[in-house]
Design a protein around this motif. Structure first.
Motif, PDB file in Angstrom:
ATOM      1  N   ARG A 494       0.812  -1.221   0.000  1.00  0.00           N
ATOM      2  CA  ARG A 494       0.000   0.000   0.000  1.00  0.00           C
ATOM      3  C   ARG A 494       0.846   1.272   0.000  1.00  0.00           C
ATOM      4  O   ARG A 494       0.533   2.251   0.672  1.00  0.00           O
ATOM      5  N   ASP A 495       1.947   1.239  -0.759  1.00  0.00           N
ATOM      6  CA  ASP A 495       2.797   2.429  -0.843  1.00  0.00           C
ATOM      7  C   ASP A 495       3.466   2.440  -2.213  1.00  0.00           C
ATOM      8  O   ASP A 495       4.587   1.961  -2.373  1.00  0.00           O
ATOM      9  N   ILE A 496       2.784   2.984  -3.213  1.00  0.00           N
ATOM     10  CA  ILE A 496       3.314   2.901  -4.572  1.00  0.00           C
ATOM     11  C   ILE A 496       4.037   4.169  -5.015  1.00  0.00           C
ATOM     12  O   ILE A 496       4.562   4.213  -6.127  1.00  0.00           O
ATOM     13  N   PHE A 497       4.087   5.190  -4.166  1.00  0.00           N
ATOM     14  CA  PHE A 497       4.695   6.449  -4.582  1.00  0.00           C
ATOM     15  C   PHE A 497       6.075   6.692  -3.975  1.00  0.00           C
ATOM     16  O   PHE A 497       6.806   7.564  -4.424  1.00  0.00           O
ATOM     17  N   SER A 498       6.447   5.935  -2.955  1.00  0.00           N
ATOM     18  CA  SER A 498       7.765   6.132  -2.353  1.00  0.00           C
ATOM     19  C   SER A 498       8.851   5.628  -3.298  1.00  0.00           C
ATOM     20  O   SER A 498       8.728   4.545  -3.866  1.00  0.00           O
ATOM     21  N   PRO A 499       9.934   6.390  -3.473  1.00  0.00           N
ATOM     22  CA  PRO A 499      11.041   5.901  -4.309  1.00  0.00           C
ATOM     23  C   PRO A 499      11.726   4.716  -3.632  1.00  0.00           C
ATOM     24  O   PRO A 499      11.944   4.722  -2.418  1.00  0.00           O
ATOM     25  N   VAL A 500      12.046   3.696  -4.411  1.00  0.00           N
ATOM     26  CA  VAL A 500      12.679   2.497  -3.856  1.00  0.00           C
ATOM     27  C   VAL A 500      13.753   1.993  -4.806  1.00  0.00           C
ATOM     28  O   VAL A 500      13.737   2.273  -6.007  1.00  0.00           O
ATOM     29  N   ILE A 501      14.692   1.250  -4.243  1.00  0.00           N
ATOM     30  CA  ILE A 501      15.606   0.441  -5.049  1.00  0.00           C
ATOM     31  C   ILE A 501      15.039  -0.967  -5.041  1.00  0.00           C
ATOM     32  O   ILE A 501      14.882  -1.572  -3.979  1.00  0.00           O
ATOM     33  N   GLY A 502      14.694  -1.464  -6.202  1.00  0.00           N
ATOM     34  CA  GLY A 502      14.034  -2.761  -6.290  1.00  0.00           C
ATOM     35  C   GLY A 502      14.868  -3.788  -7.027  1.00  0.00           C
ATOM     36  O   GLY A 502      15.529  -3.477  -8.022  1.00  0.00           O
ATOM     37  N   LEU A 503      14.852  -5.017  -6.523  1.00  0.00           N
ATOM     38  CA  LEU A 503      15.495  -6.138  -7.199  1.00  0.00           C
ATOM     39  C   LEU A 503      14.418  -6.975  -7.874  1.00  0.00           C
ATOM     40  O   LEU A 503      13.469  -7.425  -7.219  1.00  0.00           O
ATOM     41  N   ALA A 504      14.532  -7.159  -9.171  1.00  0.00           N
ATOM     42  CA  ALA A 504      13.605  -7.998  -9.927  1.00  0.00           C
ATOM     43  C   ALA A 504      14.419  -9.119 -10.561  1.00  0.00           C
ATOM     44  O   ALA A 504      15.166  -8.897 -11.515  1.00  0.00           O
TER      45      ALA A 504
END
Length: 646
Positions: A494-504
């Motif tokens: 429920r937090d789609i606007f915070s900038p993140v570093i994501g591993l896919a």
């Protein structure tokens, strides 16, 4: 002081005994008025003393039925009507549909007790249900959730069932699938030539399973193919006919004690197995087990589930520790739901067919999950969970997201609710594409959503992408595969606007540079992302063929390091693969012939698995990596390495 209020209650409030609950609650507080199902949810009006109304509203949230989920209660004061009694009104259809539909729920303890009570009129009736359990989503054609909008509409209730249905104090008050042996659905047993077996269907089915026959069984969301899980010869025969040579098979046992005879269960796994959703749970296998070795070859785990329909409990009276309960289809096709369809598509697999005459309107495979680090992770979200939405932090425009190719699901977004579909499957054939289209049409209808935006995967060859691009009059948005992965993780939290570093990290996804991605570190800021790091590109000699034959990826990873010295290395694959085949792959890589580039971590796992001689060719998706994980669990050996962080 007397007053009258109107309340609209939204959430899962239909088909779960909510109106009789409101009826009893209102009477307990001496309130007059009425309650009804509407397309918005449940609407009610009550009048009485102010303090009684306040207590009544508080009790709704505290004492709600076990399967109910309340997302909002909106109230307003309206003029008094000086009524004396409280009534349950017929359902109403309003302009906008906002009610949530309950998933299918396993049989409750009350119904289970009645089914095995020799004095009960539903003794051994395989379709017993009440407002607290039974079919929901799989029998719904439209809302409101009334019998006329379900596949139960063709079964006219007998006087006794109708009396229960109309009694607000009865557990079956307005239970839409309510039925009995006199008026409800019935079972029929046929052989593969479609000849009716004139014997007791359940007793004869148990006898056939004990003798090693394969039986196609019509269940809640589709057909299962069942066989005695302790009969190795029968399990192998099922695998051969279904063209599912090595992929693990799910098995169902009567109770936890039976499961513990062949599996090791944690408290979290026990909780999941006995939950109302009844998913397949992947658990560690007991070394001294009694099930057939070919149930889950070369792995330490087994997928198990407990009975969730009355019919399952009746069949589990047989003399077997477990039944294989695998989806009733040929590999890569949708599960069968219609009797005629099953006879036609499964006639070369099943020896017998146990069918019933209650139509399944919505396919829904069993859900699958696994406990990882003490937390349940859904691998396949379907029966028992769909069509519950994921609630988002903000509201959005109406959107249809079409999903990718493998293990496809679709998602419809309405306000702050993301409605994920049931498991659709790999979009690689016409049958699955037709199912994909049916699911979209059905969800659009019952949710009353007309998408203004359609999102699709960037891969130009996916059927979901091609389908989306043919739709006119809507805004089309292409989404990068791994960007979508990371955004879905944010949406779940429920937090789609915070900038993140994501591993896919996966096997394949079409990248913005035209190559295949899959080992990605992305800086994500909402709809924008930056690829800040990734695994090195390696060629896939032969394209998709390299995914199905991991030994090709082993050559691909060795080539930059060893070049022609590959042929001198002491490798398992040099002994297992003809030298000329290795030479062909070497030349393809050297001359860049049909060698798309991939950064997928899955391909690295494939290469290592092949180099270790674990799996050179796979029979199902990710098999090489799964077996590599199994080997890792079985060894304690390790080696030192340097990590360059410069």
């Amino acid at each position: 002081m007397k007053k009258r209020i109107k309340a609209v209650i939204r959430g899962i409030v239909q088909g779960v005994g909510f109106r009789p609950f409101i009826y009893r609650l209102a009477n307990s507080y001496h309130l007059a008025g009425h309650v009804s199902n509407t397309s918005a949810g449940v609407e009610l009006e009550v009048e009485g003393e102010d303090e009684d109304i306040r207590a009544f509203l508080k009790a709704i949230s505290v004492e709600k039925p076990p399967l109910a989920l309340i997302t909002s209660i909106n109230t307003e004061t309206i003029p008094l009507q000086h009524e004396k009694d409280f009534f349950i009104l017929s359902s109403q259809t309003n302009l906008q549909r906002q009610t949530l539909i309950s998933p299918d729920i396993c049989i409750c303890n009350d119904c289970l007790k009645e089914m095995f009570d020799t004095k009960d009129r539903r003794y051994l009736y395989p379709f017993i249900n009440c407002t607290n359990c039974g079919p929901r989503y799989t029998i719904i054609d439209d809302i409101p959730y009334d019998r006329i909008n379900t596949s139960m509409r063709k079964f006219k209730m007998c006087p006794e069932c109708e009396r229960e249905y109309n009694d607000p104090n009865n557990r079956r008050f307005h239970a839409e699938p309510n039925a009995c042996e006199t008026c409800g659905p019935r079972l029929f047993l046929y052989n593969e030539k479609r000849n009716l077996i004139d014997k007791h269907p359940i007793r004869e089915t148990i006898r056939l399973l004990e003798k090693g026959y394969i039986v196609a069984i019509k269940g809640l969301g589709g057909f299962h193919l069942a066989v005695d899980a302790s009969n190795e010869k029968a399990v192998k025969r099922l695998r051969k006919r279904k063209h599912r040579e090595e992929k693990p098979l799910a098995i169902m046992s009567k109770d936890l004690e039976k499961v513990k005879s062949y599996a090791v269960l944690s408290s979290e796994e026990i909780s999941l197995l006995t939950s109302p959703q009844r998913p397949i749970v992947i658990v560690p296998r007991n070394p001294s087990h009694s099930i057939a070795p070919s149930i889950a070859p070369d792995t330490n785990d087994v997928g198990v589930l407990l009975p969730y329909t009355p019919l399952h409990y009746l069949l589990m009276k047989g003399n077997f520790p477990a039944l294989v309960m695998t989806s009733g289809n040929l590999s890569e096709e949708p599960i069968c739901i219609d009797n005629d369809e099953a006879f036609n598509r499964l006639k070369h697999i099943a020896d017998y067919f146990l069918v019933h005459n209650r139509d399944i309107l919505q396919r829904s495979d069993d859900s699958v999950g696994k406990v990882v680090n003490g937390k349940f992770r859904l691998i396949r979200r379907s029966r028992g969970y769909v069509p519950l939405p994921i609630f988002l932090e903000h509201s959005f425009s109406t959107i249809l997201a079409c999903g990718a190719e493998e293990k496809n699901t679709v998602c419809l977004l309405k306000e702050n609710q993301a409605f994920l579909s049931q498991h659709i499957g790999d979009l690689e054939n016409l049958e699955t594409l037709s199912f994909f289209e049916h699911v979209i049409c059905h969800l659009k209808r019952i949710l009353e959503i007309e998408p203004r935006i359609i999102a699709y995967d960037l891969h130009p060859e996916y059927l979901s992408t091609k389908w989306a691009k043919e739709i006119k009059g809507v805004k089309l948005i292409g989404i990068q595969h791994h960007h979508a992965h990371i955004m879905s993780c944010l949406a779940e939290n429920r937090d789609i606007f915070s900038p993140v570093i994501g591993l896919a990290l996966d096997g394949t996804g079409y990248g913005t540079d035209g190559h295949l991605w899959g080992g990605e570190i992305l800086l994500v800021k909402g709809k924008e992302f930056q690829r800040i790091a990734h695994l090195s590109y390696y060629p896939l000699p032969g394209g998709n063929k390299a995914i199905k034959e991991p030994w090709r990826m082993a050559i691909s990873y060795l080539y930059p390091v060893f070049g022609e010295e590959i042929f001198k290395l002491s490798l398992n694959l040099n002994e297992a693969i003809p030298k000329k085949h290795i030479q062909w792959i070497y030349q393809m890589i050297k001359n860049n012939i049909n060698c798309p580039l991939s950064s997928g971590l899955g391909r690295l796992f494939d290469a290592v698995s092949a180099l270790l001689g674990i799996k050179l060719e796979i029979a199902y998706s990710a098999q090489a990596a799964i077996l590599l994980e199994t080997v890792r669990e079985d060894t304690k050996d390790s080696y030192l390495f340097n990590l360059n962080t410069s």
